[in-house]
Each structure stands twice: as C-alpha cells, then as structure tokens.
Design an enzyme around this catalytic site. Structure first.
Site, mmCIF file in Angstrom:
data_model
loop_
_atom_site.group_PDB
_atom_site.id
_atom_site.type_symbol
_atom_site.label_atom_id
_atom_site.label_comp_id
_atom_site.label_asym_id
_atom_site.label_seq_id
_atom_site.Cartn_x
_atom_site.Cartn_y
_atom_site.Cartn_z
ATOM 1 N N CYS A 56 6.157 -3.984 -0.198
ATOM 2 C CA CYS A 56 6.331 -4.503 1.157
ATOM 3 C C CYS A 56 5.230 -5.489 1.521
ATOM 4 C CB CYS A 56 6.377 -3.366 2.176
ATOM 5 S SG CYS A 56 4.891 -2.339 2.208
ATOM 6 N N GLN A 120 -0.741 4.429 -2.495
ATOM 7 C CA GLN A 120 0.613 4.139 -2.966
ATOM 8 C C GLN A 120 0.661 2.961 -3.934
ATOM 9 O OE1 GLN A 120 -0.021 4.585 0.296
ATOM 10 N NE2 GLN A 120 1.118 6.444 0.837
ATOM 11 N N GLN A 124 2.826 2.129 -7.449
ATOM 12 C CA GLN A 124 3.744 0.997 -7.507
ATOM 13 C C GLN A 124 3.401 0.073 -8.670
ATOM 14 O OE1 GLN A 124 2.885 -0.200 -3.497
ATOM 15 N NE2 GLN A 124 4.793 0.645 -2.688
ATOM 16 N N ALA A 194 14.772 7.655 1.644
ATOM 17 C CA ALA A 194 14.303 8.935 1.097
ATOM 18 C C ALA A 194 13.290 8.715 -0.022
ATOM 19 C CB ALA A 194 15.486 9.763 0.588
ATOM 20 N N GLY A 195 12.589 7.588 0.033
ATOM 21 C CA GLY A 195 11.592 7.283 -0.987
ATOM 22 C C GLY A 195 10.231 7.873 -0.662
ATOM 23 N N ASP A 196 9.234 7.445 -1.431
ATOM 24 C CA ASP A 196 7.882 7.995 -1.276
ATOM 25 C C ASP A 196 7.306 7.725 0.111
ATOM 26 O OD1 ASP A 196 7.992 8.871 -3.861
ATOM 27 O OD2 ASP A 196 6.898 7.180 -4.714
ATOM 28 N N MET A 197 7.556 6.518 0.646
ATOM 29 C CA MET A 197 6.995 6.184 1.949
ATOM 30 C C MET A 197 7.581 7.069 3.043
ATOM 31 S SD MET A 197 4.894 4.587 3.803
ATOM 32 C CE MET A 197 4.235 3.276 2.793
ATOM 33 N N ILE A 198 8.896 7.243 3.027
ATOM 34 C CA ILE A 198 9.528 8.104 4.036
ATOM 35 C C ILE A 198 9.047 9.538 3.893
ATOM 36 C CG2 ILE A 198 11.739 9.163 4.701
ATOM 37 C CD1 ILE A 198 11.292 6.406 5.898
#
Length: 435
Positions: A56, A120, A124, A194-198
């Site tokens: 992002c 994070q 990534q 529903a990824g790592d950030m969420i």
C-alpha cells in the site's frame, strides 16, 4: 552484476499515483515474466534478475543486470501500468549498487515505512522474494542481497528499539475511531477483507470490546475462519452495500483493483443512519472506497496517507533508535559490497588456479621423465623449482619490459605488492599442511 532499484513510495508519491502502479499478488508472476522478456528483447542489459515489491505504501523493482537497467525498468513500468513516463519519473527514485543495498536494508528494517519500525513490511518483502524465486526471476546475486537484507532487519529489530516506538496502522485506525466516538463499546465495526492487515486491525479493535464486529470477504470460508477468532459475524462481500448503514466504523483492506464501496452506497447508508457519523478507514492501495466519499458531511474517510500524522511521536527516543539502526545498516552495506566485489574476482581466481595446475602438471611430468632417465633427485628438484619459478614470473618480467614508462611504473608497483610484500617473512609462508 550491477544491483539497481527503481520505485516510488508514500514519501515521493500520493496515494492516487501509487494505486495506479500497484501490482496485486495474483499478477506478480506474469509481470515478472513480461519484465524479463522485455529486458532480454531490448538487448540493453542482457539476462537480468528481478523482484517486484508492491504494498500500500510502495511499488519497487529490484534488479541485478550486467549494465545499468534503471532507465529500461522505468520505461517498462510506465508501459506496464499505462502511466506517462514523465509523471512516473517525477515521483520515482532510481538507485544503483550501494544505494540499492542500503535502501533494501532500510525498507526491511522499517526505517522507510510510514509507520517507523512496522513489522509487516519484512513479511511482504519475503513474500516478494518467494514469488520472484518461484517464477525463476531471482538469481544468485539478488537472492544473496535479500538474504543479507532479512538478516540485517532481524539484527536491527533485536539490537535497537526501532519497533518499540512505532504506532501501527491498526492502532492508528482505532485512534481515529476514538476521535469521533466517545466509546467504542457502543460501536458496530465492519472489516472488509481477511488478510494480515485486517487481522491486525481486528485484534486492536477487539481489545476495546466494540458492540459487534463483522468481517466481509470475497471468500466466505476465509472470512468465517477469521471471524471465529474474534467472536465476529462473517458475511459475503456482496452483502456489504445492503448492510453498510448498520456500522459506525468501517475498515477495509483488500487486493481489489477497483473500489468496492462507491459514493452512492455510502449516501444511501447515511440516509438510513439518519446522518449519524460514520468513520471509514481505507488501508488499501488501490483504494477500496471511492475518494469522493470524503465530501459527504457525515462521513470521516481516512486513507493510508491520512494516518501519517498519527505516527509522529516519541521523537527523541525514535531518533536515537533510528541512529542506532542506520549505523548497523551502514556497516552491513559495506560488508555486502565487499562480498560483491570479491565475487566479481571469482572468474579471475579460477583462471589463475587452472593455469597454476597446468604448470604444476607439466613440471611434475618433466621431473618424472628426468628421474626415469637416471638424473639425481637433487638435480630434478632444482629443475622443478626453476621451471615453476620461471613460469610464475614470466608474465611479470614481460610486463615490466613492455609499454610506456608510466605503465611500467604501475606494473612495477603491482609486482612489488604481489611478490615482494615488505611485511611478509619466510615464516609467514604456508606450511605443507596449508598448501
């Protein structure tokens, strides 16, 4: 091989530009293949090694090539994402050799992130390297740089407090909601993705015990698995427009290439809520929520760029940690460049070893013939020593007698350093066991 990197990040380009250059996870392999074919067909750089990091906050291409690939990479990215070259050039950085290594080390260590020390980015980057490796785009030079990168990131996080003073995107999202609503315990929260950030954001919100939490995802099973962890409800992504008005806080982070929440849907939701405020946090790039939503009177929409002000805290402590981390990185950059330089000498070393072995073989065979003819061992050993010495010194003698005087002076200095090192003693010669 020359190491290079081109890219842009949250410091050089606004989210509107970054989202046009972002690569989704399912397109990276094909993009890497197109990149390699493009560079090979161009015949400008020969075979290359490449990896694409797209998050992002940044889109970057790391590369190892026989000649400087930066202009070619920028042209490829411009064409690939259909962005004018001049617009891309205005927002990008182009790094080479030590600049590339230093940048990779800083990115993985969290020093180049919007949120200082956020963890994070390391995951990534590891995923970007895995994809590059699986697609056959990662070679030995670039792979070694990334392995050093991961090692440096671990060292920085272990030996400094770089991560202790960070405010994560997840914590910042909670803070933004708290500036609008007095108590999150009375709020209904919707997470989209529903990824790592969420998962991280949901963890932070869960600690404040909101009235209810709902997770919407394209794949219901994955959303349901995450929802079970937090005692939340799972719904389909297609159900969001009809239920949007139920929620006080909406946090979204998907890999969609197009917005999934439009202006019209939010307008209808606000009417349904009778203009009760709604906080919307869009952590996706490209954006999940149409930017025009920010113009609505009762909606507080925040993008990833809007979170930057919340992470500028603990200045003195952060600065001390940064200085420690930068010192570690600078030391490791020099170490890697030394390795890279030594690696470039490997072909020459191999040729020297091969030539030496040929000379040894020739002289030993000659010595055996002399012994077979009845020559004394002492005479054979003398001949063997003279033969080897002559072969090893012949090139140096020839060079000393050729070329102009200035060239001979350079050769003389080199010969002296190699053969007549003033600090070396006979006792420093390698023993039989070391040869």
């Amino acid at each position: 091989m020359l190491l290079a990197a081109i890219g842009l990040n949250h410091q050089t380009a606004p989210v509107g530009v970054r989202e046009r250059l972002a690569f989704s996870a399912d397109t990276l392999v094909d993009a890497l293949q197109r990149l390699k074919v493009n560079m090979l067909n161009g015949r400008r750089n020969g075979p290359i090694e490449a990896a694409i990091l797209s998050t992002c906050n940044r889109t970057e291409i790391y590369c190892a090539a026989e000649s400087d690939p930066r202009d070619a990479l920028l042209h490829w990215l411009s064409t690939e994402r259909q962005v004018q070259f001049d617009d891309l050039a205005d927002h990008s950085y182009r790094l080479v050799q030590d600049g590339t290594v230093r940048h990779a080390f800083r990115v993985a260590s969290g020093l180049d992130s919007m949120v200082l020390g956020e963890p994070q980015i390391l995951g990534q980057m590891k995923e970007a390297v895995r994809v590059a490796s699986d697609s056959g785009a990662l070679g030995s030079t670039l792979n070694q740089m990334f392995q050093r990168t991961f090692s440096v990131a671990k060292e920085v996080r272990t030996n400094t407090e770089i991560g202790a003073h960070s405010v994560s995107m997840a914590a910042a999202s909670v803070h933004l909601a708290q500036t609008v609503f007095e108590s999150l315990q009375e709020c209904r929260v919707l997470f989209i993705g529903a990824g790592d950030m969420i998962e991280l954001v949901a963890t932070h919100f869960s600690a404040h015990h909101p009235k209810s939490m709902v997770i919407a995802n394209r794949t219901v099973e994955r959303g349901a698995h995450l929802a079970q962890r937090f005692g939340a409800e799972a719904i389909r992504l297609t159900d969001v427009p009809q239920r949007l008005g139920e929620f006080d806080v909406v946090v979204t982070s998907t890999a969609s290439s197009l917005p999934i929440i439009g202006l019209g849907a939010v307008e209808r939701s606000i009417k349904q809520r009778r203009h009760k405020p709604m906080v919307m946090v869009d952590l996706a790039v490209p954006r999940d929520i149409e930017p025009e939503v920010a113009q609505l009177r009762d909606v507080y929409l925040y993008s990833v760029d809007d979170l930057s002000a919340l992470v500028r805290s603990n200045t003195e402590k952060r600065q001390a940690a940064i200085e420690q981390a930068e010192a570690i990185i600078e030391n490791r950059v020099h170490g890697f460049l030394e390795w890279l330089d030594l690696r470039s000498q490997v072909p020459l070393i191999q040729r020297l070893q091969s030539q030496s072995e040929q000379w040894q073989t020739h002289e030993v065979e000659r010595a055996r013939r002399l012994l077979a003819r009845g020559e004394s061992p002492e005479a054979v050993l003398d001949a063997l020593a003279r033969g080897l010495s002559h072969k090893f010194l012949h090139g140096a003698f020839t060079a000393l007698h050729q070329g102009d005087p200035s060239h001979r002076q350079v050769v003389a200095q080199a010969v002296e350093r190699v053969f007549l090192c003033p600090h070396r003693r006979d006792s420093d010669s390698p023993s039989d066991s070391q040869v």
